[in-house]
Design a protein around this motif. Structure first.
Motif, mmCIF file in Angstrom:
data_model
loop_
_atom_site.group_PDB
_atom_site.id
_atom_site.type_symbol
_atom_site.label_atom_id
_atom_site.label_comp_id
_atom_site.label_asym_id
_atom_site.label_seq_id
_atom_site.Cartn_x
_atom_site.Cartn_y
_atom_site.Cartn_z
ATOM 1 N N ILE A 144 0.835 -1.205 0.000
ATOM 2 C CA ILE A 144 0.000 0.000 0.000
ATOM 3 C C ILE A 144 0.869 1.254 0.000
ATOM 4 N N VAL A 145 1.935 1.247 0.798
ATOM 5 C CA VAL A 145 2.858 2.395 0.838
ATOM 6 C C VAL A 145 3.490 2.609 -0.528
ATOM 7 N N HIS A 146 3.880 1.514 -1.195
ATOM 8 C CA HIS A 146 4.474 1.645 -2.528
ATOM 9 C C HIS A 146 3.487 2.283 -3.510
ATOM 10 N N LEU A 147 2.242 1.831 -3.502
ATOM 11 C CA LEU A 147 1.243 2.361 -4.426
ATOM 12 C C LEU A 147 0.974 3.840 -4.160
ATOM 13 N N LEU A 148 0.856 4.216 -2.893
ATOM 14 C CA LEU A 148 0.607 5.616 -2.551
ATOM 15 C C LEU A 148 1.794 6.497 -2.914
ATOM 16 N N ALA A 149 3.013 5.992 -2.626
ATOM 17 C CA ALA A 149 4.207 6.774 -2.955
ATOM 18 C C ALA A 149 4.351 6.933 -4.462
ATOM 19 N N LYS A 150 4.040 5.875 -5.187
ATOM 20 C CA LYS A 150 4.146 5.952 -6.647
ATOM 21 C C LYS A 150 3.136 6.951 -7.223
ATOM 22 N N LYS A 151 2.000 7.091 -6.577
ATOM 23 C CA LYS A 151 0.952 7.964 -7.102
ATOM 24 C C LYS A 151 1.157 9.421 -6.708
ATOM 25 N N TYR A 152 1.641 9.663 -5.484
ATOM 26 C CA TYR A 152 1.660 11.034 -4.973
ATOM 27 C C TYR A 152 3.055 11.632 -4.809
ATOM 28 N N ILE A 153 4.113 10.832 -4.862
ATOM 29 C CA ILE A 153 5.468 11.364 -4.662
ATOM 30 C C ILE A 153 6.210 11.269 -5.999
ATOM 31 N N ALA A 154 6.433 12.408 -6.607
ATOM 32 C CA ALA A 154 7.047 12.434 -7.935
ATOM 33 C C ALA A 154 8.479 11.916 -7.903
ATOM 34 N N LYS A 155 9.210 12.228 -6.834
ATOM 35 C CA LYS A 155 10.605 11.805 -6.752
ATOM 36 C C LYS A 155 10.700 10.279 -6.721
ATOM 37 N N TYR A 156 9.816 9.642 -5.955
ATOM 38 C CA TYR A 156 9.828 8.174 -5.891
ATOM 39 C C TYR A 156 9.450 7.584 -7.244
ATOM 40 N N ARG A 157 8.498 8.222 -7.925
ATOM 41 C CA ARG A 157 8.105 7.762 -9.251
ATOM 42 C C ARG A 157 9.270 7.878 -10.230
ATOM 43 N N ASP A 158 10.016 8.956 -10.138
ATOM 44 C CA ASP A 158 11.185 9.124 -11.013
ATOM 45 C C ASP A 158 12.250 8.074 -10.717
ATOM 46 N N VAL A 159 12.442 7.768 -9.447
ATOM 47 C CA VAL A 159 13.435 6.757 -9.073
ATOM 48 C C VAL A 159 13.050 5.394 -9.643
ATOM 49 N N CYS A 160 11.780 5.050 -9.567
ATOM 50 C CA CYS A 160 11.314 3.780 -10.131
ATOM 51 C C CYS A 160 11.556 3.722 -11.637
ATOM 52 N N ASP A 161 11.272 4.830 -12.332
ATOM 53 C CA ASP A 161 11.501 4.857 -13.775
ATOM 54 C C ASP A 161 12.986 4.777 -14.106
ATOM 55 N N GLU A 162 13.810 5.465 -13.328
ATOM 56 C CA GLU A 162 15.262 5.408 -13.540
ATOM 57 C C GLU A 162 15.790 3.996 -13.309
ATOM 58 N N ASN A 163 15.265 3.319 -12.300
ATOM 59 C CA ASN A 163 15.690 1.944 -12.035
ATOM 60 C C ASN A 163 15.334 1.028 -13.197
ATOM 61 N N LYS A 164 14.127 1.204 -13.752
ATOM 62 C CA LYS A 164 13.739 0.401 -14.911
ATOM 63 C C LYS A 164 14.679 0.656 -16.083
ATOM 64 N N SER A 165 15.015 1.918 -16.290
ATOM 65 C CA SER A 165 15.923 2.265 -17.378
ATOM 66 C C SER A 165 17.289 1.624 -17.167
ATOM 67 N N GLU A 166 17.767 1.647 -15.914
ATOM 68 C CA GLU A 166 19.076 1.062 -15.607
ATOM 69 C C GLU A 166 19.046 -0.452 -15.795
ATOM 70 N N GLN A 167 17.966 -1.094 -15.390
ATOM 71 C CA GLN A 167 17.843 -2.540 -15.598
ATOM 72 C C GLN A 167 17.887 -2.879 -17.082
ATOM 73 N N LEU A 168 17.135 -2.120 -17.864
ATOM 74 C CA LEU A 168 17.084 -2.363 -19.302
ATOM 75 C C LEU A 168 18.448 -2.145 -19.933
ATOM 76 N N ARG A 169 19.141 -1.076 -19.520
ATOM 77 C CA ARG A 169 20.456 -0.779 -20.081
ATOM 78 C C ARG A 169 21.456 -1.894 -19.775
ATOM 79 N N GLN A 170 21.452 -2.376 -18.533
ATOM 80 C CA GLN A 170 22.376 -3.442 -18.163
ATOM 81 C C GLN A 170 22.060 -4.734 -18.914
ATOM 82 N N ARG A 171 20.769 -5.024 -19.054
ATOM 83 C CA ARG A 171 20.399 -6.264 -19.729
ATOM 84 C C ARG A 171 20.754 -6.205 -21.205
ATOM 85 N N GLN A 172 20.489 -5.080 -21.830
ATOM 86 C CA GLN A 172 20.790 -4.951 -23.249
ATOM 87 C C GLN A 172 22.293 -4.998 -23.509
#
Length: 515
Positions: free
Chosen positions: A416-444
């Motif tokens: 629940i905390v993750h869902l709320l943070a993802k919806k209302y905290i822009a910085k946490y949302r950006d961190v999640c997107d950056e992590n996805k980008s980093e995962q994709l970059r490393q895998r590729q």
């Protein structure tokens, strides 16, 4: 004078031999109509038996007899009658376990006309309180083993050697998880058991969960909080594989400290049977990996039909487990629920702290925390039914059941905390997107992104001048003619651009889906 002293000594010795009674003089007879007929000292939970205390000689009178249990929370002993020859006691059971009843006789003995002496004799009797058997008892352990084997085969088909190589090339998350699971969590589990004062058999269940490998539910949890699912699957694989050695080792190291009861030692744990069971659990994972690698098409076709069957078996197993574990809900107290919460919460904290120390990214921190905190309680319940006999097997599974339930409950607020943070905290949302980008970059990068360009460069005809030749090649490129890859700087720049474009497309598609 000397002769008088000798006579006194001889008289005293004879008096001790002939007039002081034997300390093991009383005997205890069990009258049990509510237990297995072949074992008199076993009784079913909630039933009663009778103890008759007397002397071996039927003509010998008996003194005042009192019988008391060692623990006091497993059964109640009540004296029903006593005469000169015997004393009768009713024993009413309260819950499963092993209990020792101590019967003491106190008697005044007339040794001669000049003096009397008081003495007491004691005799102990073990009472084993078990659950009344049902027709499900022989089936349950084998059904659990079959479900675990099939689940691990399916689990193995989700893992490829490429995934393992990818994780091993960046071993810091794997090291953090292994350090927490097999070095830090076992002593923490021992501390929880000692702090809450569990008896030996129940405390052993806590320690076994703390030494167990990570559970499959952690993979789903990682997906829900946007962790790294391939990392979670790989960690579950490695923890299951090495648990065959680390779990018995940790039980041997810490098992001797779980109780002050001198009757329980680390030697009470059958390590050989435990190792065999853990190896049997780990091998199906390897079998699944071999099947998906060597017979991919056939395996994928079988998986389509196998998954519903295994899911059905899992639901049947869980239903039977809940029915068989109904006794546990009667025994649960606030202490048991507290212990069920402390172990997963401690695992979450240990995994998070270790990940922060190693400076891992946020998605890896979430994945490792969940992997360490969500131990495989199902394996422990199945193992205890194979390794131990009742009532030890029932008592050992008491806390794994509590931990499995409370792990789910304490995880819900995290989601629940993750869902709320993802919806209302822009910085946490950006961190999640950056992590996805980093995962994709490393895998590729690992999978050799730009292979098409490398093949193109390797097929180019290279000469010493810098203009196109008649074969359509490029001349004058300052590279080794045998080089089949582009320079690292150009490849990294290409990778970054391609990653950014793909992440942007993925985000736009996700936004369109939500709209």
């Amino acid at each position: 004078m000397v002769r008088i002293k000798e006579i006194i000594v001889i008289y005293t010795l004879l008096n001790c031999v002939f007039f002081v009674p034997n300390l093991a003089y009383i005997q205890i007879e069990i009258i049990n109509t509510d237990g297995p007929p072949e074992i008199l000292n076993q009784v079913y939970d909630g039933e009663s038996l009778e103890l008759v205390v007397s002397h071996p000689s039927e003509q010998a009178t008996i003194g005042v007899v009192e019988c008391t249990p060692k623990h006091g929370n497993l059964l109640v002993v009540t004296k029903t009658e006593q005469d000169d020859l015997r004393a009768r006691f009713k024993v009413k059971t309260k819950r499963i376990g092993n209990e020792v009843i101590s019967c003491v006789e106190n008697k005044t003995y007339d040794s001669n006309e000049m003096r009397t002496s008081e003495y007491s004799t004691e005799q102990q009797q073990e009472i084993v309180i078990i659950l009344e058997p049902t027709w499900l008892d022989p089936i349950f352990p084998y059904l659990g083993a079959a479900v675990i084997v099939l689940l691990n085969v399916l689990f193995g088909t989700e893992i490829s050697l490429k995934d393992i190589r990818f994780i091993l090339m960046r071993p810091k998350p794997l090291i953090a998880a292994a350090l927490c699971q097999f070095v830090l969590l076992p002593p923490y589990g021992l501390g929880v058991a000692r702090l809450l004062g569990f008896e030996a058999d129940i405390a052993l269940g806590v320690l076994m969960v703390a030494c167990a490998p990570g559970g499959g539910i952690s993979n789903t949890a990682s997906y829900l909080v946007e962790g790294e699912v391939p990392l979670s699957i790989s960690m579950s694989f490695f923890s299951t594989a090495i648990a065959a050695g680390t779990m018995p080792l940790n039980l041997f190291i810490y098992g001797r400290f779980i109780s002050d009861d001198p009757s329980f030692t680390a030697g009470n744990i059958p390590y050989g049977t435990l190792i065999q069971g853990l190896v049997a659990i780990a091998l199906p994972v390897c079998l699944g990996m071999v099947l998906i690698a060597k017979a991919r098409k056939m395996t994928l076709a079988v998986k389509k039909y196998a998954k519903p069957v295994v899911l059905l078996l899992l639901l049947v197993y869980i239903s039977i487990a809940l029915y068989k574990s109904s006794f546990a809900f009667k025994l649960f107290s606030l202490r048991d629920y507290l212990g069920g919460c402390l172990l997963p919460l401690g695992g979450f904290v240990l995994g998070g702290v270790a990940s922060l120390i190693l400076q891992l990214r946020c998605s890896q921190i979430k994945t490792i925390s969940l992997e360490v905190g969500m131990q495989n309680s199902m394996i422990v319940v199945t193992m205890t039914n194979f390794v131990f006999d009742p009532p030890q097997s029932n008592l050992n599974s008491l806390m794994p059941i509590s931990i499995a339930i409370m792990t789910m409950l304490v995880s819900i607020p995290l989601f629940i905390v993750h869902l709320l943070a993802k919806k209302y905290i822009a910085k946490y949302r950006d961190v999640c997107d950056e992590n996805k980008s980093e995962q994709l970059r490393q895998r590729q990068k690992f999978e050799g992104l730009g292979g098409t360009i490398r093949r193109r460069f390797s097929s180019v005809s290279v000469s010493s001048r810098g203009h196109p030749n008649t074969k359509g090649g490029v001349t004058g490129v300052a590279v080794d003619p045998t080089m089949d890859t582009i320079p690292d700087e150009e490849e990294d720049e290409f990778t970054r651009k391609n990653d950014q474009e793909k992440v942007t497309v993925d985000v736009n598609e996700k936004n369109q889906t939500h709209l």
